[in-house]
Design a protein around this motif. Sequence first.
Motif, PDB file in Angstrom:
ATOM      1  N   TYR A 221       0.830  -1.207   0.000  1.00 21.06           N
ATOM      2  CA  TYR A 221       0.000   0.000   0.000  1.00 21.06           C
ATOM      3  C   TYR A 221       0.864   1.257   0.000  1.00 21.06           C
ATOM      4  O   TYR A 221       0.521   2.257  -0.652  1.00 21.06           O
ATOM      5  N   GLN A 222       1.987   1.204   0.707  1.00 23.99           N
ATOM      6  CA  GLN A 222       2.906   2.337   0.669  1.00 23.99           C
ATOM      7  C   GLN A 222       3.447   2.537  -0.741  1.00 23.99           C
ATOM      8  O   GLN A 222       3.571   3.669  -1.222  1.00 23.99           O
ATOM      9  N   GLY A 223       3.774   1.420  -1.406  1.00 23.92           N
ATOM     10  CA  GLY A 223       4.281   1.513  -2.769  1.00 23.92           C
ATOM     11  C   GLY A 223       3.270   2.086  -3.741  1.00 23.92           C
ATOM     12  O   GLY A 223       3.635   2.747  -4.709  1.00 23.92           O
ATOM     13  N   LEU A 224       1.989   1.850  -3.476  1.00 25.17           N
ATOM     14  CA  LEU A 224       0.930   2.385  -4.337  1.00 25.17           C
ATOM     15  C   LEU A 224       0.539   3.812  -3.949  1.00 25.17           C
ATOM     16  O   LEU A 224      -0.293   4.426  -4.614  1.00 25.17           O
ATOM     17  N   GLY A 225       1.129   4.304  -2.862  1.00 29.14           N
ATOM     18  CA  GLY A 225       0.767   5.639  -2.384  1.00 29.14           C
ATOM     19  C   GLY A 225      -0.557   5.683  -1.668  1.00 29.14           C
ATOM     20  O   GLY A 225      -1.126   6.763  -1.475  1.00 29.14           O
ATOM     21  N   MET A 226      -1.075   4.546  -1.256  1.00 26.08           N
ATOM     22  CA  MET A 226      -2.350   4.483  -0.530  1.00 26.08           C
ATOM     23  C   MET A 226      -2.064   4.497   0.967  1.00 26.08           C
ATOM     24  O   MET A 226      -2.146   3.470   1.659  1.00 26.08           O
ATOM     25  N   ASP A 227      -1.716   5.662   1.457  1.00 19.70           N
ATOM     26  CA  ASP A 227      -1.278   5.767   2.844  1.00 19.70           C
ATOM     27  C   ASP A 227      -2.375   5.433   3.846  1.00 19.70           C
ATOM     28  O   ASP A 227      -2.092   4.908   4.930  1.00 19.70           O
TER      29      ASP A 227
END
Length: 263
Positions: A221-227
């Motif tokens: 999720y961090q890699g997708l920017g979905m903080d």
Amino acid sequence: MTMARVLSIACFALIFASCSSRDKVAEMMQPEGLYDRGHRLMLGGDYRGAVRYYEALEARFPFSEQSRQARLDIIYAYYKTHESESAIDAADQFMRENPTHPRVDYAMYVKGLVYFERDPNFLERWFNIDLTERPPQDVRRSFQSFQTLIERFPDSEYSHDARQRMIFLRNRLAEYEVHTADYYLRRQAYVAAIARARFCIENYDGAPAVQEALEIMISSYQGLGMDDLAERSQEVYALNFPGAEPQRQDKRSWWKFWQLKRG
């Protein structure tokens, strides 16, 4: 003693020995004799010898009661001689032809054991391959066999051991899902990594690998920017593993540093 008397006794002994031998051969040619011989060999640990007699019994007297029992015994004999395919085929045939037999649970149990203990092949042993990373077809089949046994025969004498083995197999399946999720994470295929990690969490709750699966979800999720989803996963992680800190971070390939500088 006269020569004639000696010859007479010798002839009588030969005739008696010949008749005795014929009687033994005739006895062995009957289903009872074939089964008893095979069973004695199996009890003595000569499983290959037992298989020969059981196979002969089934070929010559396929409808006898002894042949029916031999079909059950031969499953174990094949298992002990590491003839896994023959053991599985024999178990399937017995269950198919004798669905109401009082020992059909035994056939299910041995079939599960065959898959459970199937050896790695030569190349896997030679190169010392981590078997937890190998697609676990046999693990799933073993798990399914034991699960069917427990569901159909919960009071079977084999159910307790089957349950213990299923715990091990369940953890093994969870580990494989984590290996696969980690593979996708390292290649920044975040959506695929999340899907495999979620599958592990939802299907193998309580397995040790679930902790690592949650870490993979946080990093993905961090890699997708979905903080927000990353934080939510972090909360689930903290709730289930208090005091622990995720060991993984957002994994970005070194060769994409130029994209980070531009951003």
